[in-house]
Design a protein around this motif. Structure first.
Motif, PDB file in Angstrom:
ATOM      1  N   MET A   1      -9.334   7.856  14.314  1.00  0.00           N
ATOM      2  CA  MET A   1      -9.063   9.534  14.086  1.00  0.00           C
ATOM      3  C   MET A   1      -8.077   9.930  14.633  1.00  0.00           C
ATOM      4  SD  MET A   1     -11.673   9.996  11.939  1.00  0.00           S
ATOM      5  CE  MET A   1     -11.458  11.943  12.038  1.00  0.00           C
ATOM      6  N   ARG A   2      -7.215   9.846  16.035  1.00  0.00           N
ATOM      7  CA  ARG A   2      -6.424  10.556  16.604  1.00  0.00           C
ATOM      8  C   ARG A   2      -4.755   9.078  15.439  1.00  0.00           C
ATOM      9  NH1 ARG A   2      -7.830   9.529  21.294  1.00  0.00           N
ATOM     10  NH2 ARG A   2      -6.757   7.071  21.203  1.00  0.00           N
ATOM     11  N   ASN A   3      -5.488   8.344  15.138  1.00  0.00           N
ATOM     12  CA  ASN A   3      -4.079   7.985  14.937  1.00  0.00           C
ATOM     13  C   ASN A   3      -3.737   7.670  13.511  1.00  0.00           C
ATOM     14  OD1 ASN A   3      -3.107   6.901  17.951  1.00  0.00           O
ATOM     15  ND2 ASN A   3      -4.564   5.385  17.475  1.00  0.00           N
ATOM     16  N   PHE A   4      -5.199   8.353  13.142  1.00  0.00           N
ATOM     17  CA  PHE A   4      -5.054   7.724  11.150  1.00  0.00           C
ATOM     18  C   PHE A   4      -5.406   8.535  10.754  1.00  0.00           C
ATOM     19  CE2 PHE A   4      -4.987   3.230  13.240  1.00  0.00           C
ATOM     20  CZ  PHE A   4      -3.399   3.395  12.953  1.00  0.00           C
ATOM     21  N   GLN A   5      -6.577   9.863  11.288  1.00  0.00           N
ATOM     22  CA  GLN A   5      -7.299  10.576  10.352  1.00  0.00           C
ATOM     23  C   GLN A   5      -8.173  10.106   9.724  1.00  0.00           C
ATOM     24  OE1 GLN A   5      -3.502  10.973  10.808  1.00  0.00           O
ATOM     25  NE2 GLN A   5      -3.646  11.427  12.344  1.00  0.00           N
ATOM     26  N   ASN A   6      -9.036   8.969  10.078  1.00  0.00           N
ATOM     27  CA  ASN A   6      -9.480   8.570   9.045  1.00  0.00           C
ATOM     28  C   ASN A   6     -10.092   7.684  10.179  1.00  0.00           C
ATOM     29  OD1 ASN A   6     -11.193   6.899   7.598  1.00  0.00           O
ATOM     30  ND2 ASN A   6      -9.405   6.089   6.464  1.00  0.00           N
ATOM     31  N   GLU A   7     -11.618   7.340  10.004  1.00  0.00           N
ATOM     32  CA  GLU A   7     -12.307   6.472  11.378  1.00  0.00           C
ATOM     33  C   GLU A   7     -12.473   5.499  10.999  1.00  0.00           C
ATOM     34  OE1 GLU A   7     -17.359   6.946   9.563  1.00  0.00           O
ATOM     35  OE2 GLU A   7     -16.870   8.285  11.091  1.00  0.00           O
ATOM     36  N   LEU A   8     -12.312   4.841   9.904  1.00  0.00           N
ATOM     37  CA  LEU A   8     -12.209   3.495   9.817  1.00  0.00           C
ATOM     38  C   LEU A   8     -10.919   2.822  10.483  1.00  0.00           C
ATOM     39  CD1 LEU A   8     -14.018   3.129   6.321  1.00  0.00           C
ATOM     40  CD2 LEU A   8     -15.536   2.295   8.200  1.00  0.00           C
ATOM     41  N   GLY A   9      -9.880   3.661  10.332  1.00  0.00           N
ATOM     42  CA  GLY A   9      -8.519   2.817  10.804  1.00  0.00           C
ATOM     43  C   GLY A   9      -7.376   2.970   9.892  1.00  0.00           C
ATOM     44  N   MET A  10      -6.290   2.639   9.419  1.00  0.00           N
ATOM     45  CA  MET A  10      -5.640   2.784   8.213  1.00  0.00           C
ATOM     46  C   MET A  10      -5.981   2.250   7.146  1.00  0.00           C
ATOM     47  SD  MET A  10      -1.517   0.822   8.870  1.00  0.00           S
ATOM     48  CE  MET A  10      -1.364   1.218  10.512  1.00  0.00           C
ATOM     49  N   THR A  11      -5.471   3.358   6.078  1.00  0.00           N
ATOM     50  CA  THR A  11      -5.595   2.570   5.405  1.00  0.00           C
ATOM     51  C   THR A  11      -4.445   2.332   4.609  1.00  0.00           C
ATOM     52  OG1 THR A  11      -3.970   4.847   3.970  1.00  0.00           O
ATOM     53  CG2 THR A  11      -6.244   5.310   4.570  1.00  0.00           C
ATOM     54  N   ALA A  12      -4.906   1.329   3.178  1.00  0.00           N
ATOM     55  CA  ALA A  12      -3.301   0.891   2.710  1.00  0.00           C
ATOM     56  C   ALA A  12      -2.315   1.272   2.527  1.00  0.00           C
ATOM     57  CB  ALA A  12      -4.498   0.007   1.239  1.00  0.00           C
ATOM     58  N   GLU A  13      -2.747   2.298   1.988  1.00  0.00           N
ATOM     59  CA  GLU A  13      -1.053   2.841   1.855  1.00  0.00           C
ATOM     60  C   GLU A  13      -0.701   3.409   2.639  1.00  0.00           C
ATOM     61  OE1 GLU A  13      -4.478   4.284   0.885  1.00  0.00           O
ATOM     62  OE2 GLU A  13      -4.080   3.331  -1.506  1.00  0.00           O
ATOM     63  N   GLN A  14      -1.174   3.953   4.343  1.00  0.00           N
ATOM     64  CA  GLN A  14      -0.439   3.882   5.670  1.00  0.00           C
ATOM     65  C   GLN A  14       0.231   2.731   6.235  1.00  0.00           C
ATOM     66  OE1 GLN A  14      -4.155   5.885   7.826  1.00  0.00           O
ATOM     67  NE2 GLN A  14      -3.479   7.463   7.212  1.00  0.00           N
ATOM     68  N   ALA A  15      -0.543   1.690   5.231  1.00  0.00           N
ATOM     69  CA  ALA A  15       0.338   0.385   5.460  1.00  0.00           C
ATOM     70  C   ALA A  15       1.086   0.218   5.081  1.00  0.00           C
ATOM     71  CB  ALA A  15      -1.173  -0.836   5.818  1.00  0.00           C
ATOM     72  N   TYR A  16       0.958   0.486   4.032  1.00  0.00           N
ATOM     73  CA  TYR A  16       2.175   0.091   3.265  1.00  0.00           C
ATOM     74  C   TYR A  16       3.700   0.778   3.368  1.00  0.00           C
ATOM     75  CZ  TYR A  16       5.837  -0.368  -0.708  1.00  0.00           C
ATOM     76  OH  TYR A  16       6.399  -1.078  -1.772  1.00  0.00           O
ATOM     77  N   GLU A  17       2.794   2.390   3.743  1.00  0.00           N
ATOM     78  CA  GLU A  17       3.867   3.235   4.468  1.00  0.00           C
ATOM     79  C   GLU A  17       4.612   2.465   5.820  1.00  0.00           C
ATOM     80  OE1 GLU A  17       3.031   7.436   4.487  1.00  0.00           O
ATOM     81  OE2 GLU A  17       2.168   7.716   2.566  1.00  0.00           O
ATOM     82  N   LYS A  18       3.792   1.661   6.537  1.00  0.00           N
ATOM     83  CA  LYS A  18       5.003   1.294   8.073  1.00  0.00           C
ATOM     84  C   LYS A  18       5.495   0.197   7.540  1.00  0.00           C
ATOM     85  CE  LYS A  18       2.933   0.409  12.199  1.00  0.00           C
ATOM     86  NZ  LYS A  18       1.557   0.049  13.315  1.00  0.00           N
ATOM     87  N   TYR A  19       5.115  -0.792   6.865  1.00  0.00           N
ATOM     88  CA  TYR A  19       5.519  -2.093   6.726  1.00  0.00           C
ATOM     89  C   TYR A  19       6.131  -2.445   5.724  1.00  0.00           C
ATOM     90  CZ  TYR A  19       2.144  -3.096  10.477  1.00  0.00           C
ATOM     91  OH  TYR A  19       1.353  -2.857  11.245  1.00  0.00           O
ATOM     92  N   GLY A  20       6.036  -1.591   4.627  1.00  0.00           N
ATOM     93  CA  GLY A  20       7.251  -1.234   3.795  1.00  0.00           C
ATOM     94  C   GLY A  20       6.937  -2.156   2.403  1.00  0.00           C
ATOM     95  N   SER A  21       6.213  -3.269   2.531  1.00  0.00           N
ATOM     96  CA  SER A  21       6.178  -4.203   1.429  1.00  0.00           C
ATOM     97  C   SER A  21       4.351  -4.426   1.951  1.00  0.00           C
ATOM     98  CB  SER A  21       6.798  -5.647   2.031  1.00  0.00           C
ATOM     99  OG  SER A  21       6.343  -6.521   2.627  1.00  0.00           O
ATOM    100  N   TRP A  22       3.818  -5.302   0.262  1.00  0.00           N
ATOM    101  CA  TRP A  22       2.602  -5.629   0.669  1.00  0.00           C
ATOM    102  C   TRP A  22       2.307  -6.994   0.692  1.00  0.00           C
ATOM    103  CZ3 TRP A  22      -1.008  -1.818   0.079  1.00  0.00           C
ATOM    104  CH2 TRP A  22      -0.176  -0.756  -1.099  1.00  0.00           C
ATOM    105  N   GLU A  23       3.512  -7.747   0.674  1.00  0.00           N
ATOM    106  CA  GLU A  23       2.860  -8.867   1.721  1.00  0.00           C
ATOM    107  C   GLU A  23       2.585  -9.080   3.017  1.00  0.00           C
ATOM    108  OE1 GLU A  23       6.341 -12.420   2.561  1.00  0.00           O
ATOM    109  OE2 GLU A  23       5.407 -12.576   0.522  1.00  0.00           O
ATOM    110  N   ILE A  24       3.862  -8.443   3.743  1.00  0.00           N
ATOM    111  CA  ILE A  24       3.694  -7.403   5.195  1.00  0.00           C
ATOM    112  C   ILE A  24       1.918  -7.371   5.274  1.00  0.00           C
ATOM    113  CG2 ILE A  24       3.901  -6.573   7.156  1.00  0.00           C
ATOM    114  CD1 ILE A  24       7.233  -6.512   5.800  1.00  0.00           C
ATOM    115  N   VAL A  25       1.796  -6.527   5.229  1.00  0.00           N
ATOM    116  CA  VAL A  25       0.438  -5.768   4.869  1.00  0.00           C
ATOM    117  C   VAL A  25      -0.981  -6.309   4.770  1.00  0.00           C
ATOM    118  CG1 VAL A  25      -0.962  -4.368   3.922  1.00  0.00           C
ATOM    119  CG2 VAL A  25       0.749  -3.247   3.716  1.00  0.00           C
ATOM    120  N   LEU A  26      -0.292  -7.173   4.010  1.00  0.00           N
ATOM    121  CA  LEU A  26      -1.817  -8.791   4.060  1.00  0.00           C
ATOM    122  C   LEU A  26      -1.554  -9.621   5.024  1.00  0.00           C
ATOM    123  CD1 LEU A  26      -1.913  -9.729  -0.101  1.00  0.00           C
ATOM    124  CD2 LEU A  26      -3.645  -8.746   1.412  1.00  0.00           C
TER     125      LEU A  26
END
Length: 66
Positions: free
Chosen positions: A12-37
């Motif tokens: 909640m503190r880091n991602f505003q989501n109790e389940l953690g980072m969303t796919a969209e947040q991961a893509y923003e952070k890493y810049g590619s779907w390959e790295i997200v996977l």
């Protein structure tokens, strides 16, 4: 506070989501779907510990021996 509760609080503190980072947040952070996977499939010892996957018998199945 249980490990699960700590994980939810951190999510909640880091991602505003109790389940953690969303796919969209991961893509923003890493810049590619390959790295997200790659990141999604990699081991995370800290999260494993928070979820209670380590116990008194961890050494028997961790491959660490002792």
């Amino acid at each position: 506070m249980s490990g699960y509760e700590k994980a939810v609080e951190s999510n909640m503190r880091n991602f505003q989501n109790e389940l953690g980072m969303t796919a969209e947040q991961a893509y923003e952070k890493y810049g590619s779907w390959e790295i997200v996977l790659e990141k999604a499939m990699s081991a995370n010892a800290g999260m494993d510990a928070c979820c209670g996957l380590y116990d008194d018998f961890y050494h028997l199945y961790s491959g660490g021996g002792n």
